[in-house]
Structure formats: C-alpha cells, structure tokens
Motif scaffolding. Structure first.
Motif, PDB file in Angstrom:
ATOM      1  N   HIS A 103     -10.083 -10.815  20.763  1.00  6.31           N
ATOM      2  CA  HIS A 103     -10.857 -11.613  19.797  1.00  6.31           C
ATOM      3  C   HIS A 103     -10.642 -13.120  19.956  1.00  6.31           C
ATOM      4  O   HIS A 103     -11.457 -13.902  19.481  1.00  6.31           O
ATOM      5  CB  HIS A 103     -10.492 -11.198  18.364  1.00  6.31           C
ATOM      6  CG  HIS A 103      -9.099 -11.604  17.967  1.00  6.31           C
ATOM      7  ND1 HIS A 103      -8.844 -12.771  17.297  1.00  6.31           N
ATOM      8  CD2 HIS A 103      -7.900 -11.030  18.191  1.00  6.31           C
ATOM      9  CE1 HIS A 103      -7.539 -12.870  17.102  1.00  6.31           C
ATOM     10  NE2 HIS A 103      -6.951 -11.829  17.639  1.00  6.31           N
ATOM     11  N   ALA A 104      -9.552 -13.509  20.606  1.00  2.00           N
ATOM     12  CA  ALA A 104      -9.264 -14.947  20.744  1.00  2.00           C
ATOM     13  C   ALA A 104      -9.856 -15.525  22.029  1.00  2.00           C
ATOM     14  O   ALA A 104      -9.637 -16.695  22.334  1.00  2.00           O
ATOM     15  CB  ALA A 104      -7.755 -15.178  20.700  1.00  2.00           C
ATOM     16  N   ARG A 118     -20.350 -16.885  16.989  1.00  3.14           N
ATOM     17  CA  ARG A 118     -19.486 -17.807  16.238  1.00  3.14           C
ATOM     18  C   ARG A 118     -19.703 -19.252  16.651  1.00  3.14           C
ATOM     19  O   ARG A 118     -19.627 -20.153  15.833  1.00  3.14           O
ATOM     20  CB  ARG A 118     -18.014 -17.452  16.474  1.00  3.14           C
ATOM     21  CG  ARG A 118     -17.641 -16.095  15.932  1.00  3.14           C
ATOM     22  CD  ARG A 118     -16.146 -15.896  16.092  1.00  3.14           C
ATOM     23  NE  ARG A 118     -15.809 -14.474  16.030  1.00  3.14           N
ATOM     24  CZ  ARG A 118     -14.641 -14.001  16.403  1.00  3.14           C
ATOM     25  NH1 ARG A 118     -13.695 -14.804  16.858  1.00  3.14           N
ATOM     26  NH2 ARG A 118     -14.384 -12.715  16.319  1.00  3.14           N
ATOM     27  N   ALA A 124      -8.485 -30.343  24.346  1.00  5.29           N
ATOM     28  CA  ALA A 124      -7.528 -30.351  23.238  1.00  5.29           C
ATOM     29  C   ALA A 124      -8.082 -29.576  22.046  1.00  5.29           C
ATOM     30  O   ALA A 124      -7.341 -28.987  21.267  1.00  5.29           O
ATOM     31  CB  ALA A 124      -7.210 -31.783  22.827  1.00  5.29           C
ATOM     32  N   VAL A 125      -9.395 -29.587  21.896  1.00  5.94           N
ATOM     33  CA  VAL A 125     -10.010 -28.933  20.738  1.00  5.94           C
ATOM     34  C   VAL A 125     -10.912 -27.801  21.227  1.00  5.94           C
ATOM     35  O   VAL A 125     -11.886 -28.042  21.947  1.00  5.94           O
ATOM     36  CB  VAL A 125     -10.852 -29.944  19.931  1.00  5.94           C
ATOM     37  CG1 VAL A 125     -11.549 -29.242  18.772  1.00  5.94           C
ATOM     38  CG2 VAL A 125      -9.960 -31.067  19.415  1.00  5.94           C
ATOM     39  N   ARG A 126     -10.561 -26.590  20.863  1.00  5.38           N
ATOM     40  CA  ARG A 126     -11.380 -25.451  21.271  1.00  5.38           C
ATOM     41  C   ARG A 126     -11.165 -24.317  20.274  1.00  5.38           C
ATOM     42  O   ARG A 126     -10.137 -24.248  19.599  1.00  5.38           O
ATOM     43  CB  ARG A 126     -11.016 -25.014  22.687  1.00  5.38           C
ATOM     44  CG  ARG A 126      -9.567 -24.618  22.820  1.00  5.38           C
ATOM     45  CD  ARG A 126      -9.177 -24.272  24.251  1.00  5.38           C
ATOM     46  NE  ARG A 126      -7.798 -23.837  24.275  1.00  5.38           N
ATOM     47  CZ  ARG A 126      -6.875 -24.284  25.117  1.00  5.38           C
ATOM     48  NH1 ARG A 126      -7.183 -25.173  26.039  1.00  5.38           N
ATOM     49  NH2 ARG A 126      -5.638 -23.835  25.059  1.00  5.38           N
ATOM     50  N   LEU A 127     -12.180 -23.445  20.201  1.00  2.00           N
ATOM     51  CA  LEU A 127     -12.107 -22.326  19.267  1.00  2.00           C
ATOM     52  C   LEU A 127     -11.421 -21.122  19.923  1.00  2.00           C
ATOM     53  O   LEU A 127     -10.700 -20.377  19.278  1.00  2.00           O
ATOM     54  CB  LEU A 127     -13.538 -21.954  18.865  1.00  2.00           C
ATOM     55  CG  LEU A 127     -13.853 -21.695  17.407  1.00  2.00           C
ATOM     56  CD1 LEU A 127     -13.196 -22.704  16.494  1.00  2.00           C
ATOM     57  CD2 LEU A 127     -15.360 -21.704  17.193  1.00  2.00           C
ATOM     58  N   PHE A 128     -11.668 -20.929  21.215  1.00  5.21           N
ATOM     59  CA  PHE A 128     -11.168 -19.747  21.915  1.00  5.21           C
ATOM     60  C   PHE A 128     -10.153 -20.138  22.979  1.00  5.21           C
ATOM     61  O   PHE A 128     -10.228 -21.229  23.547  1.00  5.21           O
ATOM     62  CB  PHE A 128     -12.326 -18.976  22.567  1.00  5.21           C
ATOM     63  CG  PHE A 128     -13.256 -18.355  21.559  1.00  5.21           C
ATOM     64  CD1 PHE A 128     -13.012 -17.086  21.061  1.00  5.21           C
ATOM     65  CD2 PHE A 128     -14.354 -19.062  21.086  1.00  5.21           C
ATOM     66  CE1 PHE A 128     -13.854 -16.523  20.115  1.00  5.21           C
ATOM     67  CE2 PHE A 128     -15.200 -18.509  20.143  1.00  5.21           C
ATOM     68  CZ  PHE A 128     -14.943 -17.239  19.649  1.00  5.21           C
ATOM     69  N   ALA A 129      -9.239 -19.213  23.270  1.00  9.38           N
ATOM     70  CA  ALA A 129      -8.193 -19.488  24.248  1.00  9.38           C
ATOM     71  C   ALA A 129      -8.766 -19.588  25.665  1.00  9.38           C
ATOM     72  O   ALA A 129      -8.249 -20.321  26.496  1.00  9.38           O
ATOM     73  CB  ALA A 129      -7.126 -18.409  24.183  1.00  9.38           C
TER      74      ALA A 129
END
Lengths: 224, 225
Positions: free
Chosen positions: A19-20, A157, A218-223
């Motif tokens: 999920h990540a 998402r 630096a900024v992200r929703l998913f790995a």
C-alpha cells in the motif's frame, strides 16, 4: 491446489507492505505522463509488457521451485535502477514476513534465511505461492495483477481519478494479463530445465529513470 | 549465525515478546491522534525525559514528507541512528493497523542496529479519531488530542479516545484562549473511558511531560518484570 488460497494471496489487503508503493505511478504523475484514465491504461499496459513480464516469469519459476538465489541475481541484473532494486527487496522482505505467518513452511524459512534483508519481491511471491499450495500460473497472475493494480490504486489517490474508471482500466487489461501469464509459465518451465538465462530482459527505461527521480524527492506520497 | 536463528523460528515475529535470538525485545508504545495535536512534541519531550535512564528509539510515520523525523533530528532528542521514518503511501492508519509490515521492519532494524533497546516509540502520522494501532505492532497505545481541537472531542469518543491505554489532552495552556472547558473534557473522557487513565498536559510548563513519562516508566517496569 486451492483456488481460495489464490484469492488470499492476490487480495490487495494482504498485509505485505504494497500500500505504500505506487509502482512508478507517482513519478509518472509528477512528470505529467499520467493525467487521466487513458494515460493510466497506457502506463499499466507498458508496465505489464515490460517489467511485468520479467516479474511474472520469475514468480512462476520460483513457484516451480527454481533456485531462489539464481532468480534473485537474475532480477538484479534486469533492474538497472538502485532505487527500484532497493524497493523490490524491501517489498520482498515484507511479503516474506506475511507469507511465513500465513503459510508456515520450511522452504519459505530457507529463502528467508538466505536473504535476511529481503529477496526480490517476485522471488518471494513465487515461493509464497508454492507454500500456499498454488502453481506457477497462479504466481504469474498474482505478480501481473499486483503490477497494475498498485499503480491504479495509487493514481486514484494522486489524481482523485474516479475509482470506477481506475477499475475499468484493470478490467480492460485482463486479456493481456491472461496471455502474459500463460507465456510466463512456459518460460518458467524452461528456467527449471535450462537455467535463468532464458528469462526475458525487457525493461522500461522511463520506469527506471522515474524511480531514481522519485527516490531523490523530499516530498512524496509513496515510497516508490 | 543470524541465518540459523531464522531457521529455528518458523513463524515471523510480530507480537512475540522474544527476539529470534531469545532475548526480550523492546517495549513498543504507539502514539496516535489527529494532525497537530502534539504527538511529535510529546515524543520529543519523552525522549528528553527518558533518554538518560532507558535505551530508546523512535519510528515516525510521516504522510508525505520526513517532517516529523526531521523535527526530532533537528531538536537532537536522540542520535540520528535511533530515529527511523516509515513511508505510508497516503494511508497512515493502514501502516499502523491493517498492514504493519513496514513498521515492524523498522522496529526490528532499530533493534538490530542500535540495540539492545528498552523502548521504541512508534508515532503515527496525523489521522482521524478512528485510528488505532494493531496489537501486533505495539504493546500499548497513547492517543493525543488537544484542547484547541474542540472540547467536545472526548464526548464524541471513537476508538482512539475510548480505548487507548492512555489519553493525553494536550495544550491545556491554550484552554482559556480557545474557550475549551478542561473540566468538561476530563469528565467526558472519564465517561467514555471508565478506569483507563487520562493526562491533561501542557508541554510549555516546566517538566510538562512528567505524568506521561511516569506512565511509560510503569509500563516498562511491568514489561521487564
């Protein structure tokens, strides 16, 4: 062979860390390559026929009992991006934890002990399928479906894409998945007799490049 | 050597109290609660209060940045190798409840790399009132709300407020400015929580985290007894 076990393993809620991860979809969205259902479909189709084919063949071969060490090295050799190799091993380690708890088996324990920090995800997926009493075709299907359902869920998402449209994309890929899964089993059978050299080496350069760019953000929703 | 242990332990460890080598693992305490209620500030204060007496580490679950981990690093509450950030893919509650694999991995890696540890604090990403930790990930959980979020939150309840092992009502110093009735919050919390403890705290005051730190010490004592 249990059909229900296939549903357990293929369920998006199977707790194996997926999920990540977006399967490269977040990088593609950021780069403006995925903007709607049509471009999501193109992205998923591309993934299915490139890295998806390789992963499905590896998963199917692992399910047939091919050597996990050889398969793991073959995946390394087919994954130029260090970020993708790291993500694949992390997902493999997490899947291994879930699989060992779900289908305890000495064979899974042996693979886990060979790779304490994780084997590549398709290698573990095939071994998990084997432990669950599933076959090579099941493993190939699981791998392929995960490979496209992950990005589709992520794009819902990321873009606020209509979830019905995203599910429609997956349905339209079904015939392709059927064909690729059947071919993957044929290849996997040859891996067992002839070794991992017969594995395909298809790749999608933009997925590899996108993965590196994504890892540096630096900024992200998913790995990944 | 590590490999042999894996072979001897067929099940993957999660809630098991022993590590693969037979030693007792660290006590794991989860901190959850809404965005901005003061979870990270509480974690920082706990680290400062406990780091001399306990070997501890922190796992943060940031939603889309490494903001919380970086705050803790900047405040230098612990050496950097004792702080790990887990990425949650837009779903903080999934990572602490439905699919805990990345968090378990982070906890175990910390124990391998900087252990032995007495305590691991697992901080959730800011979420809603229904977010709770899986018992497979933590041994006890703290839910942090604040007075500025509205003094009706304890009355509204929800799994976090009602069932957490400790409820913190944070930022009590702000109560007069936001018109929150602390007495009412405490009484409502008592109604939904029964005997479960509630701490009203302000980290602005001297030693503001003392009560919570004492609660953690009791937990540690029970864990190692």
């Amino acid at each position: 062979m249990s059909r229900a076990a296939l549903l357990v393993l293929a369920d998006g809620r199977f707790p194996a860390g997926g999920h990540a991860h977006s399967g490269g979809a977040e990088a593609a969205v950021r780069a403006g390559r995925v903007t709607d259902a049509a471009s999501l479909e193109a992205f998923c189709r591309g993934r299915l026929h490139t890295s998806g084919v390789v992963a499905a063949c590896v998963a199917a071969a692992a399910a047939l009992g091919a050597d996990p060490g050889d398969l793991d090295r073959a995946v390394d050799a087919r994954t130029p991006s260090p970020a993708l190799r790291a993500a694949g091993r992390r997902l493999g380690r997490q899947l291994m934890r879930a699989a060992r708890a779900t289908w305890p088996s000495p064979e899974l324990d042996a693979v886990a002990s060979l790779f304490p920090k994780g084997a590549h995800q398709p290698v573990v997926l095939g071994a998990a399928a084997r432990a669950a009493g599933l076959g090579a075709l099941d493993a190939a299907y699981c791998s392929l479906y995960e490979g496209v359902s992950g990005p589709a869920t992520a794009v819902v998402r990321l873009l606020g894409l209509d979830p019905f449209d995203a599910t429609g994309v997956l349905a339209r890929l079904a015939d392709d998945m059927d064909r690729v899964a059947r071919d993957a089993v044929e290849t996997a059978e040859r891996v067992v007799s002839d070794g991992v050299g017969v594995l395909p080496a298809r790749s999608a350069p933009l997925l590899e490049i996108g993965a590196e760019a994504h890892a540096a953000r630096a900024v992200r929703l998913f790995a990944s | 050597m590590h490999l042999d242990h894996h072979l001897e332990s067929p099940a993957a460890v999660s809630a098991d109290a022993r590590r693969p080598d037979g030693s007792r693992r660290a006590l794991r305490i989860g901190l959850g609660g809404p965005v901005g209620s003061g979870k990270t500030a509480t974690v920082a204060a706990l680290c400062r209060a406990l780091r001399e007496e306990l070997s501890l580490a922190v796992v943060t679950n940031d939603i889309y940045t490494r903001e919380d981990a970086e705050f803790l690093l900047r405040e230098a509450v612990l050496p950097p190798e004792r702080i790990t950030a887990v990425e949650t893919g837009a779903c903080p509650h999934t990572a602490i409840r439905d699919d805990i694999s990345a968090n378990l991995e982070a906890v175990e890696d910390l124990e391998d790399e900087v252990g032995p540890l007495d305590l691991v604090l697992v901080e959730s990403g800011g979420d809603n009132l229904t977010a709770t930790f899986s018992r497979g990930l933590v041994d006890a959980q703290v839910f942090v709300i604040d007075v500025a979020g509205g003094d009706d939150i304890p009355r509204k309840g929800g799994p976090g407020v009602a069932t957490a092992d400790l409820l913190i009502v944070n930022k009590t110093d702000l109560a007069p400015y936001v018109g929150s009735d602390l007495g009412r919050m405490a009484a409502d919390a008592k109604t939904v929580r029964g005997e479960l403890p509630v701490v009203l705290q302000s980290l602005r005051s001297e030693d503001g985290v003392r009560e919570v730190a004492d609660w953690v010490r009791e937990r540690i004592a029970a864990w190692t007894a």
